[in-house]
Design a protein around this motif. Structure first.
Motif, PDB file in Angstrom:
ATOM      1  N   ILE A  11      24.372  30.453 -17.551  1.00 46.14           N
ATOM      2  CA  ILE A  11      22.949  30.159 -17.472  1.00 46.14           C
ATOM      3  C   ILE A  11      23.018  28.583 -18.250  1.00 46.14           C
ATOM      4  CG2 ILE A  11      20.944  30.470 -18.809  1.00 46.14           C
ATOM      5  CD1 ILE A  11      21.495  32.687 -16.881  1.00 46.14           C
ATOM      6  N   ALA A  12      22.168  27.513 -17.498  1.00 46.84           N
ATOM      7  CA  ALA A  12      21.716  26.398 -18.044  1.00 46.84           C
ATOM      8  C   ALA A  12      20.558  26.352 -18.647  1.00 46.84           C
ATOM      9  CB  ALA A  12      22.424  25.334 -17.312  1.00 46.84           C
ATOM     10  N   VAL A  13      20.171  25.690 -19.746  1.00 49.16           N
ATOM     11  CA  VAL A  13      18.859  25.794 -20.140  1.00 49.16           C
ATOM     12  C   VAL A  13      18.190  24.076 -20.234  1.00 49.16           C
ATOM     13  CG1 VAL A  13      17.316  26.218 -22.006  1.00 49.16           C
ATOM     14  CG2 VAL A  13      19.396  27.521 -21.697  1.00 49.16           C
ATOM     15  N   LEU A  14      17.287  23.950 -19.281  1.00 54.25           N
ATOM     16  CA  LEU A  14      16.876  22.549 -19.223  1.00 54.25           C
ATOM     17  C   LEU A  14      15.723  22.430 -20.289  1.00 54.25           C
ATOM     18  CD1 LEU A  14      16.408  22.298 -15.531  1.00 54.25           C
ATOM     19  CD2 LEU A  14      16.858  20.358 -16.960  1.00 54.25           C
ATOM     20  N   VAL A  15      15.868  21.900 -21.310  1.00 49.43           N
ATOM     21  CA  VAL A  15      14.963  22.074 -22.494  1.00 49.43           C
ATOM     22  C   VAL A  15      13.976  20.626 -22.454  1.00 49.43           C
ATOM     23  CG1 VAL A  15      14.570  22.168 -25.036  1.00 49.43           C
ATOM     24  CG2 VAL A  15      16.568  23.325 -24.054  1.00 49.43           C
ATOM     25  N   VAL A  16      12.744  20.571 -22.204  1.00 43.86           N
ATOM     26  CA  VAL A  16      12.079  19.571 -22.118  1.00 43.86           C
ATOM     27  C   VAL A  16      11.007  19.559 -23.232  1.00 43.86           C
ATOM     28  CG1 VAL A  16      12.251  19.184 -19.589  1.00 43.86           C
ATOM     29  CG2 VAL A  16      10.409  20.530 -20.191  1.00 43.86           C
ATOM     30  N   TYR A  17      10.696  18.194 -23.969  1.00 47.09           N
ATOM     31  CA  TYR A  17       9.538  18.316 -25.031  1.00 47.09           C
ATOM     32  C   TYR A  17       8.826  17.108 -24.349  1.00 47.09           C
ATOM     33  CZ  TYR A  17       8.628  17.873 -29.938  1.00 47.09           C
ATOM     34  OH  TYR A  17       7.936  17.535 -31.150  1.00 47.09           O
ATOM     35  N   PRO A  18       8.045  17.241 -23.541  1.00 46.37           N
ATOM     36  CA  PRO A  18       7.130  16.423 -23.085  1.00 46.37           C
ATOM     37  C   PRO A  18       6.188  15.567 -24.041  1.00 46.37           C
ATOM     38  CG  PRO A  18       6.181  18.451 -22.150  1.00 46.37           C
ATOM     39  CD  PRO A  18       7.486  18.664 -23.180  1.00 46.37           C
ATOM     40  N   ASP A  19       5.929  16.054 -25.100  1.00 44.12           N
ATOM     41  CA  ASP A  19       5.092  15.509 -26.109  1.00 44.12           C
ATOM     42  C   ASP A  19       5.580  14.471 -26.864  1.00 44.12           C
ATOM     43  OD1 ASP A  19       3.235  17.521 -25.379  1.00 44.12           O
ATOM     44  OD2 ASP A  19       3.752  18.859 -27.403  1.00 44.12           O
ATOM     45  N   CYS A  20       6.866  14.555 -26.950  1.00 43.37           N
ATOM     46  CA  CYS A  20       7.637  13.339 -27.779  1.00 43.37           C
ATOM     47  C   CYS A  20       8.723  12.663 -27.045  1.00 43.37           C
ATOM     48  CB  CYS A  20       8.384  14.038 -28.926  1.00 43.37           C
ATOM     49  SG  CYS A  20       7.406  14.665 -30.338  1.00 43.37           S
ATOM     50  N   TYR A  21       9.260  13.356 -25.828  1.00 41.55           N
ATOM     51  CA  TYR A  21      10.644  12.849 -25.181  1.00 41.55           C
ATOM     52  C   TYR A  21      10.058  12.978 -23.802  1.00 41.55           C
ATOM     53  CZ  TYR A  21      12.572  13.219 -29.914  1.00 41.55           C
ATOM     54  OH  TYR A  21      12.964  13.097 -30.974  1.00 41.55           O
ATOM     55  N   PRO A  22       8.909  12.492 -23.216  1.00 46.72           N
ATOM     56  CA  PRO A  22       8.874  12.374 -21.707  1.00 46.72           C
ATOM     57  C   PRO A  22       9.808  12.236 -20.757  1.00 46.72           C
ATOM     58  CG  PRO A  22       7.469  10.515 -22.706  1.00 46.72           C
ATOM     59  CD  PRO A  22       8.265  11.298 -23.696  1.00 46.72           C
ATOM     60  N   ASP A  23      10.025  12.985 -19.620  1.00 46.97           N
ATOM     61  CA  ASP A  23      11.055  12.570 -18.666  1.00 46.97           C
ATOM     62  C   ASP A  23      12.543  12.859 -19.240  1.00 46.97           C
ATOM     63  OD1 ASP A  23       9.081  11.893 -16.705  1.00 46.97           O
ATOM     64  OD2 ASP A  23       9.141   9.756 -17.457  1.00 46.97           O
ATOM     65  N   CYS A  24      12.654  13.634 -20.278  1.00 48.60           N
ATOM     66  CA  CYS A  24      13.956  13.669 -21.046  1.00 48.60           C
ATOM     67  C   CYS A  24      14.370  15.172 -21.099  1.00 48.60           C
ATOM     68  CB  CYS A  24      14.021  13.193 -22.349  1.00 48.60           C
ATOM     69  SG  CYS A  24      13.777  11.440 -22.752  1.00 48.60           S
ATOM     70  N   VAL A  25      15.702  15.542 -21.047  1.00 50.68           N
ATOM     71  CA  VAL A  25      16.184  16.847 -21.309  1.00 50.68           C
ATOM     72  C   VAL A  25      17.019  16.641 -22.388  1.00 50.68           C
ATOM     73  CG1 VAL A  25      15.886  17.513 -18.972  1.00 50.68           C
ATOM     74  CG2 VAL A  25      18.084  16.498 -19.535  1.00 50.68           C
ATOM     75  N   LEU A  26      17.410  17.892 -23.037  1.00 54.08           N
ATOM     76  CA  LEU A  26      18.232  17.960 -24.234  1.00 54.08           C
ATOM     77  C   LEU A  26      19.755  17.920 -23.913  1.00 54.08           C
ATOM     78  CD1 LEU A  26      18.165  18.023 -27.324  1.00 54.08           C
ATOM     79  CD2 LEU A  26      18.069  20.548 -27.127  1.00 54.08           C
ATOM     80  N   ALA A  27      20.535  17.475 -24.150  1.00 54.80           N
ATOM     81  CA  ALA A  27      21.908  17.540 -23.701  1.00 54.80           C
ATOM     82  C   ALA A  27      23.023  17.104 -24.830  1.00 54.80           C
ATOM     83  CB  ALA A  27      22.143  16.305 -22.468  1.00 54.80           C
ATOM     84  N   SER A  28      24.288  17.213 -24.619  1.00 52.57           N
ATOM     85  CA  SER A  28      25.416  16.945 -25.653  1.00 52.57           C
ATOM     86  C   SER A  28      26.571  16.599 -24.684  1.00 52.57           C
ATOM     87  CB  SER A  28      25.529  18.000 -26.643  1.00 52.57           C
ATOM     88  OG  SER A  28      26.117  19.127 -25.970  1.00 52.57           O
ATOM     89  N   GLN A  29      27.709  16.221 -25.267  1.00 56.02           N
ATOM     90  CA  GLN A  29      28.927  16.321 -24.701  1.00 56.02           C
ATOM     91  C   GLN A  29      29.714  17.414 -24.951  1.00 56.02           C
ATOM     92  OE1 GLN A  29      30.109  12.012 -25.599  1.00 56.02           O
ATOM     93  NE2 GLN A  29      30.837  11.806 -23.593  1.00 56.02           N
ATOM     94  N   ARG A  30      30.482  17.802 -23.706  1.00 55.08           N
ATOM     95  CA  ARG A  30      31.606  19.013 -24.237  1.00 55.08           C
ATOM     96  C   ARG A  30      32.679  18.240 -24.822  1.00 55.08           C
ATOM     97  NH1 ARG A  30      30.198  23.360 -20.662  1.00 55.08           N
ATOM     98  NH2 ARG A  30      32.260  23.888 -20.716  1.00 55.08           N
ATOM     99  N   LEU A  31      33.140  19.039 -25.766  1.00 57.06           N
ATOM    100  CA  LEU A  31      34.181  18.587 -26.552  1.00 57.06           C
ATOM    101  C   LEU A  31      35.403  19.533 -26.454  1.00 57.06           C
ATOM    102  CD1 LEU A  31      32.769  17.842 -29.992  1.00 57.06           C
ATOM    103  CD2 LEU A  31      33.259  16.341 -28.065  1.00 57.06           C
ATOM    104  N   SER A  32      35.360  20.641 -25.668  1.00 51.42           N
ATOM    105  CA  SER A  32      36.523  21.763 -25.185  1.00 51.42           C
ATOM    106  C   SER A  32      36.067  22.300 -24.139  1.00 51.42           C
ATOM    107  CB  SER A  32      36.572  22.618 -26.415  1.00 51.42           C
ATOM    108  OG  SER A  32      35.348  23.487 -26.650  1.00 51.42           O
ATOM    109  N   SER A  33      36.999  23.235 -23.649  1.00 49.17           N
ATOM    110  CA  SER A  33      36.873  23.722 -22.382  1.00 49.17           C
ATOM    111  C   SER A  33      36.890  22.986 -21.169  1.00 49.17           C
ATOM    112  CB  SER A  33      35.630  24.757 -22.533  1.00 49.17           C
ATOM    113  OG  SER A  33      35.832  25.579 -21.186  1.00 49.17           O
ATOM    114  N   HIS A  34      36.676  23.469 -19.913  1.00 49.89           N
ATOM    115  CA  HIS A  34      36.456  22.655 -18.667  1.00 49.89           C
ATOM    116  C   HIS A  34      35.266  21.702 -18.864  1.00 49.89           C
ATOM    117  CE1 HIS A  34      34.364  26.153 -17.790  1.00 49.89           C
ATOM    118  NE2 HIS A  34      33.763  25.655 -16.700  1.00 49.89           N
ATOM    119  N   GLY A  35      35.397  20.647 -18.311  1.00 52.35           N
ATOM    120  CA  GLY A  35      34.316  19.594 -18.258  1.00 52.35           C
ATOM    121  C   GLY A  35      34.313  18.832 -19.557  1.00 52.35           C
ATOM    122  N   LYS A  36      35.638  18.697 -20.261  1.00 50.56           N
ATOM    123  CA  LYS A  36      35.560  18.037 -21.689  1.00 50.56           C
ATOM    124  C   LYS A  36      35.298  16.577 -21.405  1.00 50.56           C
ATOM    125  CE  LYS A  36      38.761  17.031 -25.458  1.00 50.56           C
ATOM    126  NZ  LYS A  36      39.986  16.970 -25.871  1.00 50.56           N
ATOM    127  N   GLY A  37      34.183  16.060 -22.055  1.00 46.73           N
ATOM    128  CA  GLY A  37      33.769  14.852 -22.061  1.00 46.73           C
ATOM    129  C   GLY A  37      32.612  14.409 -21.244  1.00 46.73           C
TER     130      GLY A  37
END
Length: 158
Positions: A11-37
């Motif tokens: 499950i991937a959660v597309l978090v949007v906050y149009p009031d403050c961050y239009p056209d944006c999604v919440l993201a981070s970089q993976r530090l471990s597991s497959h897909g690191k970086g």
């Protein structure tokens, strides 16, 4: 085919906050597991007996400390990860969207697994190193996570 080789459900959660961050999604970089970086969305594995919404709510809280109770299934990917990406894995990933109106409790709850959560422009993701299911989603020209966002007058703005 052995049972151990069956696809897993993510499950991937597309978090949007149009009031403050239009056209944006919440993201981070993976530090471990497959897909690191790679940049990722909040999310994880669907647990036995859990609804898609329950999983999205749980993973969002566990990873970002954000609460939301309204989720909508907006996209699905079918990804077979390469050996270079941490080994042969097959995931069906369900993208659940939630719209938030306050991110004051946002916090990286698993600093050993991911970098701090940041708001990134959806179109900027096209040039970034992304976790494979997110990469597939961003490259899908028919998918727009903002098409149903409305303004304060209940007018669609995308």
């Amino acid at each position: 085919m052995s049972l151990s080789l069956r696809p897993l459900v993510g499950i991937a959660v597309l978090v949007v906050y149009p009031d403050c961050y239009p056209d944006c999604v919440l993201a981070s970089q993976r530090l471990s597991s497959h897909g690191k970086g790679c940049y990722q969305l909040p999310g994880g594995h669907l647990e036995y007996g859990e609804s898609f919404e329950e999983c999205a709510q749980r993973e969002l809280k566990e990873e970002t400390n954000l609460d939301s109770s309204s989720f909508k299934l907006v996209h699905v990917t079918n990804t077979i990860f390469s050996e270079e990406d941490g080994g042969s894995k097959h995931y069906v990933t369900l993208f659940m969207k939630t719209i938030i109106h306050d991110d004051s409790s946002l916090k990286c709850m698993e600093p050993q697994k991911s970098s701090n959560w940041i708001w990134l422009k959806w179109n900027d993701l096209k040039t970034m190193k992304l976790f494979a299911p997110l990469q597939q989603t961003v490259q899908n020209s028919n998918f727009n996570p903002f098409h149903d966002i409305q303004n304060e007058n209940n007018e669609k703005i995308y």
